[in-house]
Design a protein around this motif. Structure first.
Motif, PDB file in Angstrom:
ATOM      1  N   PRO A  52      36.872  23.753  57.980  1.00 34.66           N
ATOM      2  CA  PRO A  52      36.688  25.205  57.894  1.00 34.66           C
ATOM      3  C   PRO A  52      35.235  25.599  58.146  1.00 34.66           C
ATOM      4  CG  PRO A  52      36.952  24.262  55.702  1.00 34.66           C
ATOM      5  CD  PRO A  52      37.244  23.169  56.685  1.00 34.66           C
ATOM      6  N   LYS A  53      35.057  26.784  58.722  1.00 36.44           N
ATOM      7  CA  LYS A  53      33.721  27.320  58.932  1.00 36.44           C
ATOM      8  C   LYS A  53      33.208  27.928  57.630  1.00 36.44           C
ATOM      9  CE  LYS A  53      34.824  28.404  63.737  1.00 36.44           C
ATOM     10  NZ  LYS A  53      34.967  29.487  64.740  1.00 36.44           N
ATOM     11  N   LYS A  54      31.913  28.001  57.512  1.00 36.72           N
ATOM     12  CA  LYS A  54      31.297  28.538  56.313  1.00 36.72           C
ATOM     13  C   LYS A  54      31.516  30.039  56.235  1.00 36.72           C
ATOM     14  CE  LYS A  54      26.952  28.650  53.741  1.00 36.72           C
ATOM     15  NZ  LYS A  54      25.510  28.271  53.742  1.00 36.72           N
ATOM     16  N   SER A  55      31.910  30.528  55.048  1.00 40.61           N
ATOM     17  CA  SER A  55      32.100  31.959  54.850  1.00 40.61           C
ATOM     18  C   SER A  55      30.755  32.642  54.655  1.00 40.61           C
ATOM     19  CB  SER A  55      32.996  32.224  53.632  1.00 40.61           C
ATOM     20  OG  SER A  55      34.285  31.699  53.834  1.00 40.61           O
ATOM     21  N   ASP A  56      30.728  33.945  54.947  1.00 38.36           N
ATOM     22  CA  ASP A  56      29.505  34.717  54.774  1.00 38.36           C
ATOM     23  C   ASP A  56      29.180  34.877  53.290  1.00 38.36           C
ATOM     24  OD1 ASP A  56      29.365  35.039  57.516  1.00 38.36           O
ATOM     25  OD2 ASP A  56      30.496  36.917  57.485  1.00 38.36           O
ATOM     26  N   ALA A  57      27.901  35.038  53.001  1.00 33.80           N
ATOM     27  CA  ALA A  57      27.472  35.274  51.622  1.00 33.80           C
ATOM     28  C   ALA A  57      27.961  36.635  51.142  1.00 33.80           C
ATOM     29  CB  ALA A  57      25.948  35.199  51.537  1.00 33.80           C
ATOM     30  N   TRP A  58      28.128  36.776  49.840  1.00 34.25           N
ATOM     31  CA  TRP A  58      28.575  38.049  49.272  1.00 34.25           C
ATOM     32  C   TRP A  58      27.387  38.999  49.160  1.00 34.25           C
ATOM     33  CZ3 TRP A  58      31.044  35.545  44.340  1.00 34.25           C
ATOM     34  CH2 TRP A  58      32.078  34.694  44.729  1.00 34.25           C
ATOM     35  N   SER A  59      27.332  39.964  50.025  1.00 35.03           N
ATOM     36  CA  SER A  59      26.244  40.935  49.948  1.00 35.03           C
ATOM     37  C   SER A  59      26.564  42.068  48.977  1.00 35.03           C
ATOM     38  CB  SER A  59      25.972  41.522  51.337  1.00 35.03           C
ATOM     39  OG  SER A  59      27.141  42.165  51.840  1.00 35.03           O
ATOM     40  N   ASP A  60      27.803  42.161  48.574  1.00 32.03           N
ATOM     41  CA  ASP A  60      28.239  43.282  47.744  1.00 32.03           C
ATOM     42  C   ASP A  60      28.804  42.834  46.398  1.00 32.03           C
ATOM     43  OD1 ASP A  60      30.422  42.064  48.850  1.00 32.03           O
ATOM     44  OD2 ASP A  60      31.062  43.798  50.023  1.00 32.03           O
ATOM     45  N   PHE A  61      28.427  41.661  45.952  1.00 26.87           N
ATOM     46  CA  PHE A  61      28.842  41.154  44.640  1.00 26.87           C
ATOM     47  C   PHE A  61      27.767  41.550  43.636  1.00 26.87           C
ATOM     48  CE2 PHE A  61      28.830  37.468  41.592  1.00 26.87           C
ATOM     49  CZ  PHE A  61      30.041  37.762  40.985  1.00 26.87           C
ATOM     50  N   ARG A  62      28.039  42.605  42.874  1.00 25.00           N
ATOM     51  CA  ARG A  62      27.040  43.152  41.960  1.00 25.00           C
ATOM     52  C   ARG A  62      27.634  43.339  40.566  1.00 25.00           C
ATOM     53  NH1 ARG A  62      26.717  46.331  46.649  1.00 25.00           N
ATOM     54  NH2 ARG A  62      24.889  45.887  47.939  1.00 25.00           N
ATOM     55  N   PRO A  63      27.909  42.258  39.858  1.00 24.74           N
ATOM     56  CA  PRO A  63      28.471  42.412  38.514  1.00 24.74           C
ATOM     57  C   PRO A  63      27.417  42.894  37.525  1.00 24.74           C
ATOM     58  CG  PRO A  63      28.016  40.108  38.960  1.00 24.74           C
ATOM     59  CD  PRO A  63      27.727  40.848  40.236  1.00 24.74           C
ATOM     60  N   SER A  64      27.719  43.916  36.795  1.00 24.30           N
ATOM     61  CA  SER A  64      26.829  44.380  35.726  1.00 24.30           C
ATOM     62  C   SER A  64      27.556  44.442  34.389  1.00 24.30           C
ATOM     63  CB  SER A  64      26.238  45.754  36.063  1.00 24.30           C
ATOM     64  OG  SER A  64      27.262  46.678  36.380  1.00 24.30           O
ATOM     65  N   TRP A  65      28.888  44.254  34.411  1.00 28.04           N
ATOM     66  CA  TRP A  65      29.681  44.228  33.171  1.00 28.04           C
ATOM     67  C   TRP A  65      30.585  43.008  33.175  1.00 28.04           C
ATOM     68  CZ3 TRP A  65      29.455  47.511  28.984  1.00 28.04           C
ATOM     69  CH2 TRP A  65      28.653  48.644  29.145  1.00 28.04           C
ATOM     70  N   LEU A  66      30.659  42.374  32.037  1.00 28.86           N
ATOM     71  CA  LEU A  66      31.624  41.300  31.791  1.00 28.86           C
ATOM     72  C   LEU A  66      32.655  41.857  30.826  1.00 28.86           C
ATOM     73  CD1 LEU A  66      32.591  38.359  31.939  1.00 28.86           C
ATOM     74  CD2 LEU A  66      30.960  37.807  30.120  1.00 28.86           C
ATOM     75  N   CYS A  67      33.889  41.967  31.293  1.00 25.75           N
ATOM     76  CA  CYS A  67      34.939  42.629  30.512  1.00 25.75           C
ATOM     77  C   CYS A  67      36.012  41.624  30.091  1.00 25.75           C
ATOM     78  CB  CYS A  67      35.592  43.741  31.330  1.00 25.75           C
ATOM     79  SG  CYS A  67      34.458  45.051  31.836  1.00 25.75           S
ATOM     80  N   LEU A  68      36.617  41.905  28.965  1.00 22.09           N
ATOM     81  CA  LEU A  68      37.801  41.193  28.500  1.00 22.09           C
ATOM     82  C   LEU A  68      38.959  42.178  28.474  1.00 22.09           C
ATOM     83  CD1 LEU A  68      36.441  39.006  25.543  1.00 22.09           C
ATOM     84  CD2 LEU A  68      37.387  38.176  27.703  1.00 22.09           C
ATOM     85  N   VAL A  69      39.979  41.896  29.272  1.00 19.29           N
ATOM     86  CA  VAL A  69      41.148  42.770  29.358  1.00 19.29           C
ATOM     87  C   VAL A  69      42.294  42.108  28.613  1.00 19.29           C
ATOM     88  CG1 VAL A  69      42.724  44.000  30.890  1.00 19.29           C
ATOM     89  CG2 VAL A  69      40.360  43.569  31.618  1.00 19.29           C
ATOM     90  N   GLU A  70      42.908  42.839  27.729  1.00 16.22           N
ATOM     91  CA  GLU A  70      43.962  42.289  26.876  1.00 16.22           C
ATOM     92  C   GLU A  70      45.220  42.012  27.690  1.00 16.22           C
ATOM     93  OE1 GLU A  70      45.906  43.221  22.489  1.00 16.22           O
ATOM     94  OE2 GLU A  70      45.224  44.884  23.732  1.00 16.22           O
ATOM     95  N   THR A  71      45.314  40.795  28.207  1.00 17.25           N
ATOM     96  CA  THR A  71      46.480  40.352  28.950  1.00 17.25           C
ATOM     97  C   THR A  71      46.403  38.844  29.108  1.00 17.25           C
ATOM     98  OG1 THR A  71      47.751  40.544  31.015  1.00 17.25           O
ATOM     99  CG2 THR A  71      45.350  40.679  31.197  1.00 17.25           C
ATOM    100  N   SER A  72      47.541  38.203  29.255  1.00 17.75           N
ATOM    101  CA  SER A  72      47.580  36.744  29.318  1.00 17.75           C
ATOM    102  C   SER A  72      47.338  36.209  30.718  1.00 17.75           C
ATOM    103  CB  SER A  72      48.947  36.244  28.829  1.00 17.75           C
ATOM    104  OG  SER A  72      49.989  36.747  29.658  1.00 17.75           O
ATOM    105  N   ARG A  73      47.382  37.070  31.750  1.00 18.37           N
ATOM    106  CA  ARG A  73      47.215  36.621  33.129  1.00 18.37           C
ATOM    107  C   ARG A  73      46.354  37.616  33.900  1.00 18.37           C
ATOM    108  NH1 ARG A  73      48.369  32.587  31.266  1.00 18.37           N
ATOM    109  NH2 ARG A  73      50.136  31.202  31.674  1.00 18.37           N
TER     110      ARG A  73
END
Length: 258
Positions: free
Chosen positions: A135-156
């Motif tokens: 496989p060819k190398k994928s492009d870097a994520w230029s738009d990955f900007r996490p500022s919150w880490l959330c926990l969502v009440e669900t098993s999946r």
């Protein structure tokens, strides 16, 4: 798990000072969403640690640029249906959407030669012949900007788009009968990829979904099948052959809608 226990787990992962802001919200479906600010560095590692605790916490972790209150304050589309096959038979629903997408391309083809090209691209056996050995190398994520880490009440994790009313939505996306993208479409694609490849929802914004994939396909035919599904799910940026030769065999799948 009790709210204070979840809050302590989140605070241990936060990177926003000694007293980080904690938000607690409840979705219209009745699921709790807790979130804490987090810096980009170390966010994915923190997500992995919380994913490992999912069975004990009862919550799926999601990285996002949006806070819990921003997610749940957005109203869902009025009267939007939910196709239960997203839960009971996700691969059937995905196949129906795939076939409808091919039909749309065939209707829009300028001539029979173009129609044949679309048939080739949607045929897993034919597409598998064009899968490169490496496989060819994928492009870097230029738009990955996490500022919150959330926990969502669900098993999946694949349940999350069905619980949060404002989710990535393809404006140019046509499903069966020309309908717009539904919450249940997101759930169906993420569900079948979880079942087959161990794909977990990592990041969710208004226009981007990123999955962490434990067992990405490697055999050419399976790669081709997944590439066609990925293209149908998010066709705005690329095509099935590029997905087969770049993204599908990697451990991270990114989807974007215009």
């Amino acid at each position: 798990m009790e709210r204070e226990q979840l809050a302590e787990i989140l605070r241990a992962e936060g990177h926003a000072g000694p007293e980080p802001e904690l938000q607690d919200a409840v979705t219209r479906a009745g699921s709790r969403v807790l979130g804490i600010r987090i810096a980009g560095d170390g966010a994915v590692e923190a997500w992995r640690r919380l994913l490992a605790l999912r069975d004990s916490t009862g919550c799926h972790p999601v990285l996002s640029p949006r806070s819990p209150s921003a997610w749940v304050d957005r109203a869902p589309l009025e009267g939007e249906p939910f196709d239960d096959r997203a839960i009971t038979a996700p691969r059937t629903l995905v196949a129906e959407i795939r076939d409808a997408a091919l039909e749309d391309h065939l209707k829009g083809a300028g001539d029979e030669s173009e129609a044949d090209e679309w048939r080739d691209e949607f045929d897993p056996e034919r597409l598998a012949r064009s899968v490169s050995p490496v496989p060819k190398k994928s492009d870097a994520w230029s738009d990955f900007r996490p500022s919150w880490l959330c926990l969502v009440e669900t098993s999946r994790g694949y349940h999350v788009p069905g619980l949060l009313p404002d989710r990535a939505r393809g404006r140019n996306w046509d499903g069966p009968g020309g309908r717009p993208m539904l919450t249940s479409d997101h759930v169906a694609f993420l569900h079948t990829w979880y079942d087959r490849f161990g794909a977990e929802l990592l990041y969710l914004s208004g226009s981007i979904v990123i999955l962490d994939v434990a067992r990405p396909p490697q055999e050419p035919l399976a790669v081709a099948e997944a590439a066609i599904e990925q293209y149908v799910y998010a066709p705005d940026e690329t095509d099935a052959p590029q997905l087969a030769n770049r993204q599908v065999r990697g451990g991270t799948w990114r989807f974007w809608w215009d």
